[in-house]
Design an enzyme around this catalytic site. Structure first.
Site, PDB file in Angstrom:
ATOM      1  CG  ASP A  97      -1.945  -1.187   1.042  1.00 13.36           C
ATOM      2  OD1 ASP A  97      -2.190  -1.538   0.439  1.00 13.36           O
ATOM      3  OD2 ASP A  97      -2.515  -1.207   2.304  1.00 13.36           O
ATOM      4  CE1 TYR A 157      -4.974  -6.863  -2.310  1.00 11.78           C
ATOM      5  CE2 TYR A 157      -6.598  -5.695  -2.133  1.00 11.78           C
ATOM      6  CZ  TYR A 157      -6.319  -6.649  -1.930  1.00 11.78           C
ATOM      7  OH  TYR A 157      -6.098  -7.824  -1.409  1.00 11.78           O
ATOM      8  CD  GLN A 193      -5.894  -1.655  -1.170  1.00  9.39           C
ATOM      9  OE1 GLN A 193      -6.253  -2.263  -0.949  1.00  9.39           O
ATOM     10  NE2 GLN A 193      -5.038  -2.826  -0.200  1.00  9.39           N
TER      11      GLN A 193
END
Ligand code: CAA
Length: 240
Positions: A88, A147, A144
């Site tokens: 992150d 991600y 993120q």
């Protein structure tokens, strides 16, 4: 003989719960891991589930690792792509390494494992693939971009492969867990995590076992008409 399931990242967190539930439900299970040797050995001692190491982000290592599993246990009929990492950082601070590593493990890993099992599934006209996405692939999450992009990519990947597998008895689905009580989530700063949990209508984190139940449902023989779907298990936090 019972069907063989391979669970990547299958020795800890959500993956361990999936491995254990599949075993308890009659599947033969092999749990993959990478790096967390102590976790893997403890998991094996506890469950007697065979553990095998390879890096899902490494195409060649994954082909070799899965070929060895097939030679030892037979063809992989159920594949759960659970291995995933976070790195992150807000984009204005994110390094190329943080971007690449998450894309390569969380999304690239799905290609690398599926590529290794798909021909055999096509030949046997049966396969069950479940890819673990995330609520944050659906909603986005501050810090993120890597991600969220990878986990959104997993959903597109799932739908495309579902179309390709449909006529061959192969279903491909995704699960989008909400925040779950694992080491990954516990690493989020407590103040931020408190705010996130306050936003969950059910009022708590998920347990890994609650995510595993969704996997068990999707890999069943009877689930052959469910494909290309994303099952959210998030306590009502994000309804899309
Ligand atoms: N929304 C809006 N603003 C936010 C914010 C948020 N969620 N988080 C931080 N900010 C604000 C801060 O208040 C601060 O504002 P000011 O500049 O006005 O003071 C600013 O953004 C800080 O920005 P930085 O870029 O400097 O952020 P940072 O470096 O301090 O922290 C971070 C960034 C490390 C990503 C931190 O926000 C964080 O850890 N966030 C949690 C991310 C998260 O939820 N990860 C989930 C991991 S678990 C998982 O991914 C599993 C799963 O599938 C659910």
């Amino acid at each position: 003989m019972a069907r063989l399931a391979l669970v990547t990242g299958g020795v800890s967190g959500i993956g361990a719960a999936i491995s254990k539930l599949l075993k308890a439900s009659g599947y033969r299970v092999v749990a993959n891991y990478f790096g967390n040797e102590a976790d893997a050995q403890a998991f094996h001692a506890e469950t007697e589930i065979p553990v095998r190491t390879f890096d899902v982000a490494d195409f060649e290592a994954t082909q070799t690792g899965i070929a060895a599993i097939v030679a030892e246990f037979g063809p992989v009929e159920v594949l759960v792509n659970n291995a995933g990492i976070t790195r992150d950082s807000s984009l204005h601070k994110m390094t190329l390494e943080q971007w690449r590593s998450v894309i390569e493990v969380d999304l690239g890993g799905c290609f690398n494992t599926c590529r290794a099992v798909i021909e055999s599934m096509r030949e046997h006209r049966f396969g069950r693939i479940v890819n673990i996405s995330s609520i944050n692939g659906l909603s986005g999450q501050f810090g993120q971009t890597n991600y969220s992009a990878a986990k959104a990519g997993v959903i597109g990947f799932t739908k495309a492969l579902a179309l390709e597998g449909a006529s061959r008895g192969i279903t491909v689905n995704a699960i989008a867990p909400g925040y779950t009580g694992t080491t990954m989530v516990k690493a989020v700063p407590q103040a931020i995590l408190d705010e996130i949990v306050a936003d969950v209508p059910v009022g708590r984190l998920a347990t890994p076992e609650e995510i595993a139940r969704g996997v068990l449902f999707l890999v069943g023989e009877e689930a052959g008409f469910i494909t290309g779907e994303t099952l959210s298990i998030n306590g009502g936090r994000y309804m899309h």
